[in-house]
Write a protein that holds these residues in place. Structure first.
Motif, PDB file in Angstrom:
ATOM      1  N   TRP A 179      27.212 -16.155  20.191  1.00 19.82           N
ATOM      2  CA  TRP A 179      26.216 -17.339  20.427  1.00 19.82           C
ATOM      3  C   TRP A 179      24.962 -16.627  20.636  1.00 19.82           C
ATOM      4  O   TRP A 179      24.776 -15.513  21.080  1.00 19.82           O
ATOM      5  N   ILE A 180      23.977 -17.534  20.621  1.00 23.49           N
ATOM      6  CA  ILE A 180      22.534 -17.030  20.780  1.00 23.49           C
ATOM      7  C   ILE A 180      21.898 -18.048  21.954  1.00 23.49           C
ATOM      8  O   ILE A 180      22.296 -19.230  22.042  1.00 23.49           O
ATOM      9  N   ALA A 181      21.131 -17.478  22.853  1.00 25.98           N
ATOM     10  CA  ALA A 181      20.622 -18.134  24.022  1.00 25.98           C
ATOM     11  C   ALA A 181      19.375 -17.599  24.182  1.00 25.98           C
ATOM     12  O   ALA A 181      18.773 -16.278  23.937  1.00 25.98           O
ATOM     13  N   TYR A 182      18.158 -18.431  24.678  1.00 30.43           N
ATOM     14  CA  TYR A 182      16.945 -18.013  25.238  1.00 30.43           C
ATOM     15  C   TYR A 182      16.457 -18.142  26.514  1.00 30.43           C
ATOM     16  O   TYR A 182      17.329 -18.952  27.325  1.00 30.43           O
ATOM     17  N   SER A 183      15.526 -17.416  26.999  1.00 26.91           N
ATOM     18  CA  SER A 183      15.223 -17.527  28.479  1.00 26.91           C
ATOM     19  C   SER A 183      13.721 -16.935  28.728  1.00 26.91           C
ATOM     20  O   SER A 183      13.318 -16.223  28.081  1.00 26.91           O
ATOM     21  N   PRO A 184      12.896 -17.802  29.750  1.00 25.21           N
ATOM     22  CA  PRO A 184      11.808 -17.408  29.837  1.00 25.21           C
ATOM     23  C   PRO A 184      11.620 -15.998  30.963  1.00 25.21           C
ATOM     24  O   PRO A 184      10.313 -15.614  31.029  1.00 25.21           O
ATOM     25  N   ASP A 185      12.771 -15.874  31.530  1.00 28.54           N
ATOM     26  CA  ASP A 185      12.611 -14.762  32.670  1.00 28.54           C
ATOM     27  C   ASP A 185      13.739 -13.875  32.473  1.00 28.54           C
ATOM     28  O   ASP A 185      14.101 -13.217  33.568  1.00 28.54           O
ATOM     29  N   THR A 186      14.872 -13.918  31.711  1.00 29.88           N
ATOM     30  CA  THR A 186      16.007 -13.340  31.701  1.00 29.88           C
ATOM     31  C   THR A 186      17.049 -13.769  32.872  1.00 29.88           C
ATOM     32  O   THR A 186      18.331 -13.338  32.705  1.00 29.88           O
ATOM     33  N   ILE A 187      16.824 -14.513  33.755  1.00 27.15           N
ATOM     34  CA  ILE A 187      17.748 -15.000  34.592  1.00 27.15           C
ATOM     35  C   ILE A 187      18.272 -16.618  34.240  1.00 27.15           C
ATOM     36  O   ILE A 187      19.399 -16.715  34.461  1.00 27.15           O
ATOM     37  N   TYR A 188      17.447 -17.429  33.807  1.00 31.87           N
ATOM     38  CA  TYR A 188      17.818 -18.704  33.256  1.00 31.87           C
ATOM     39  C   TYR A 188      17.973 -18.749  31.836  1.00 31.87           C
ATOM     40  O   TYR A 188      16.885 -18.890  31.154  1.00 31.87           O
ATOM     41  N   TRP A 189      19.315 -19.219  31.285  1.00 34.61           N
ATOM     42  CA  TRP A 189      19.331 -19.225  29.980  1.00 34.61           C
ATOM     43  C   TRP A 189      19.663 -20.651  29.428  1.00 34.61           C
ATOM     44  O   TRP A 189      20.341 -21.449  29.939  1.00 34.61           O
ATOM     45  N   GLY A 190      19.076 -20.984  28.237  1.00 31.42           N
ATOM     46  CA  GLY A 190      19.530 -22.150  27.694  1.00 31.42           C
ATOM     47  C   GLY A 190      19.217 -22.302  26.286  1.00 31.42           C
ATOM     48  O   GLY A 190      18.995 -20.998  25.451  1.00 31.42           O
ATOM     49  N   LYS A 191      18.940 -23.535  25.756  1.00 33.60           N
ATOM     50  CA  LYS A 191      19.138 -23.700  24.287  1.00 33.60           C
ATOM     51  C   LYS A 191      20.146 -23.037  23.400  1.00 33.60           C
ATOM     52  O   LYS A 191      19.859 -22.120  22.440  1.00 33.60           O
ATOM     53  N   GLU A 192      21.451 -22.757  23.835  1.00 29.69           N
ATOM     54  CA  GLU A 192      22.303 -22.152  23.349  1.00 29.69           C
ATOM     55  C   GLU A 192      22.981 -22.644  22.061  1.00 29.69           C
ATOM     56  O   GLU A 192      23.280 -23.932  22.029  1.00 29.69           O
ATOM     57  N   LYS A 193      23.341 -21.969  21.211  1.00 28.25           N
ATOM     58  CA  LYS A 193      23.819 -22.324  19.843  1.00 28.25           C
ATOM     59  C   LYS A 193      24.870 -21.130  19.189  1.00 28.25           C
ATOM     60  O   LYS A 193      24.417 -20.134  19.544  1.00 28.25           O
ATOM     61  N   VAL A 194      25.964 -21.572  18.490  1.00 27.71           N
ATOM     62  CA  VAL A 194      26.731 -20.566  17.987  1.00 27.71           C
ATOM     63  C   VAL A 194      25.732 -19.942  16.715  1.00 27.71           C
ATOM     64  O   VAL A 194      25.179 -20.627  15.927  1.00 27.71           O
ATOM     65  N   LEU A 195      25.703 -18.686  16.685  1.00 28.26           N
ATOM     66  CA  LEU A 195      25.301 -18.152  15.714  1.00 28.26           C
ATOM     67  C   LEU A 195      26.261 -17.301  14.488  1.00 28.26           C
ATOM     68  O   LEU A 195      25.688 -17.851  13.275  1.00 28.26           O
ATOM     69  N   LEU A 196      27.435 -16.991  14.785  1.00 25.35           N
ATOM     70  CA  LEU A 196      28.104 -16.204  13.835  1.00 25.35           C
ATOM     71  C   LEU A 196      29.338 -16.675  14.128  1.00 25.35           C
ATOM     72  O   LEU A 196      30.030 -16.440  15.262  1.00 25.35           O
ATOM     73  N   HIS A 197      30.395 -16.926  13.236  1.00 20.12           N
ATOM     74  CA  HIS A 197      31.918 -17.276  13.213  1.00 20.12           C
ATOM     75  C   HIS A 197      32.595 -16.234  12.781  1.00 20.12           C
ATOM     76  O   HIS A 197      32.095 -15.356  11.891  1.00 20.12           O
ATOM     77  N   PRO A 198      33.870 -15.939  13.158  1.00 17.73           N
ATOM     78  CA  PRO A 198      34.885 -15.052  12.180  1.00 17.73           C
ATOM     79  C   PRO A 198      35.155 -15.988  11.081  1.00 17.73           C
ATOM     80  O   PRO A 198      34.785 -16.905  10.895  1.00 17.73           O
ATOM     81  N   ARG A 199      35.506 -15.114  10.008  1.00 18.26           N
ATOM     82  CA  ARG A 199      35.656 -15.458   8.487  1.00 18.26           C
ATOM     83  C   ARG A 199      37.311 -15.282   8.377  1.00 18.26           C
ATOM     84  O   ARG A 199      37.923 -14.520   8.707  1.00 18.26           O
ATOM     85  N   SER A 200      37.876 -16.280   7.679  1.00 19.22           N
ATOM     86  CA  SER A 200      39.317 -16.442   7.263  1.00 19.22           C
ATOM     87  C   SER A 200      39.449 -15.234   6.341  1.00 19.22           C
ATOM     88  O   SER A 200      38.589 -14.741   5.562  1.00 19.22           O
ATOM     89  N   GLN A 201      40.542 -14.699   6.223  1.00 23.35           N
ATOM     90  CA  GLN A 201      40.981 -13.610   5.316  1.00 23.35           C
ATOM     91  C   GLN A 201      40.099 -12.334   5.316  1.00 23.35           C
ATOM     92  O   GLN A 201      39.728 -12.058   4.320  1.00 23.35           O
ATOM     93  N   ALA A 202      39.314 -11.987   6.474  1.00 26.59           N
ATOM     94  CA  ALA A 202      38.585 -10.911   6.666  1.00 26.59           C
ATOM     95  C   ALA A 202      38.985  -9.808   7.638  1.00 26.59           C
ATOM     96  O   ALA A 202      39.787 -10.136   8.555  1.00 26.59           O
ATOM     97  N   TRP A 203      38.106  -8.872   7.774  1.00 18.98           N
ATOM     98  CA  TRP A 203      38.375  -7.849   8.823  1.00 18.98           C
ATOM     99  C   TRP A 203      38.115  -8.480  10.104  1.00 18.98           C
ATOM    100  O   TRP A 203      38.356  -7.808  11.079  1.00 18.98           O
ATOM    101  N   ASP A 204      37.132  -9.469  10.100  1.00 16.37           N
ATOM    102  CA  ASP A 204      36.842  -9.901  11.280  1.00 16.37           C
ATOM    103  C   ASP A 204      37.411 -11.638  11.441  1.00 16.37           C
ATOM    104  O   ASP A 204      36.530 -12.599  11.958  1.00 16.37           O
ATOM    105  N   ASP A 205      38.579 -11.605  11.207  1.00 16.64           N
ATOM    106  CA  ASP A 205      39.059 -13.219  10.852  1.00 16.64           C
ATOM    107  C   ASP A 205      39.674 -13.854  12.486  1.00 16.64           C
ATOM    108  O   ASP A 205      39.994 -14.867  12.618  1.00 16.64           O
ATOM    109  N   SER A 206      39.735 -12.849  13.472  1.00  9.97           N
ATOM    110  CA  SER A 206      40.320 -13.466  14.735  1.00  9.97           C
ATOM    111  C   SER A 206      39.417 -13.731  15.643  1.00  9.97           C
ATOM    112  O   SER A 206      39.383 -14.869  16.375  1.00  9.97           O
TER     113      SER A 206
END
Length: 254
Positions: free
Chosen positions: A111-138
């Motif tokens: 996931w990715i998140a943003y902060s004005p001060d490194t303490i309080y984080w927000g505007k989170e969203k998923v960035l990258l998922h595992p891929r089926s039948q790949a070396w990173d599938d789990s």
């Protein structure tokens, strides 16, 4: 750990821990530190394991990497694999992290998140998922803190494949847009990680079949990267890979 100037040999190891859990923060311990330098200050994200807060991500800062000021929890239970970009985007600090829920509708992702001060984080969203039948599938998670290149933010991450013989942890490469890190420019192919467990001490140890990247240093020649990683959860290894080789290895998106 003090390394030689070429980054390939250990010159000195402290006989006492430099940073530990406390009775009020990580009473069961701390682990998985990732350090990013932003401006003149070092930011260390790390996982705390405690009775009351479970497995959470905390932050500490330092001017010289000797004395650390603890800032407390920045991502609550259950959240690990947090790294900070070594620079701001649109005047915001940027973090990649890996939350997990008790009810799994999706596999553990970056996931990715943003902060004005490194303490309080927000505007989170998923960035990258595992891929089926790949070396990173789990499952996948951030590895080393990203480095800034002309092509974009280069990130070395880890992925897990579930096989009949058990899990295999491998390392891959991810390239994000410099102005908009939510835009994925390139990624390791689904059939070929950047590197995987091959050596005996990567395949056999406390946890078998593991390479787990957590640090990247640009070599003195400016052309290669030194990637530091855990091997079988028992030792620390390093591999030198050319930046051009990594860029050629990845598949690019339109």
């Amino acid at each position: 750990v003090i390394l030689s100037k070429d980054g390939l040999a250990v010159e000195e190891i402290s006989q006492k821990p430099a940073f530990t859990g406390t009775s009020y923060e990580g009473n069961y311990g701390v682990e998985d530190p990732r350090i990013t330098k932003i401006g003149s200050k070092y930011y260390m994200t790390y996982v705390t394991v405690s009775t009351h807060e479970g497995v959470s991500t905390n932050l500490a800062t330092s001017r010289k990497c000797t004395k650390w000021e603890r800032k407390g929890i920045i991502f609550r239970e259950q959240n690990k694999d947090t790294v900070l970009l070594p620079g701001k985007c649109k005047n915001k600090y940027v973090a990649l992290h890996r939350p997990e829920g008790f009810f799994e509708f999706s596999k553990p992702s970056i996931w990715i998140a943003y902060s004005p001060d490194t303490i309080y984080w927000g505007k989170e969203k998923v960035l990258l998922h595992p891929r089926s039948q790949a070396w990173d599938d789990s499952r996948i998670g951030s590895g080393a803190p990203p480095i800034k290149t002309k092509q974009g933010w280069l990130t070395i991450y880890h992925g897990v494949k579930q096989t009949k013989k058990g899990k295999v942890y491998s390392a891959g490469a991810l390239l994000l847009d410099r102005k908009n890190p939510e835009k994925i420019l390139a990624r390791s192919p689904r059939n070929k990680p950047l590197f995987k467990p091959i050596k005996r001490w990567e395949k056999e140890g406390f946890v078998n079949q593991v390479v787990f990247p957590t640090g990247v240093v640009v070599d003195k020649n400016k052309k290669d990267l030194l990637i530091y990683y855990g091997g079988a959860d028992s030792v620390v290894g390093v591999t030198k890979i050319g930046k051009d080789e990594i860029f050629e290895h990845m598949e690019y998106y339109d």
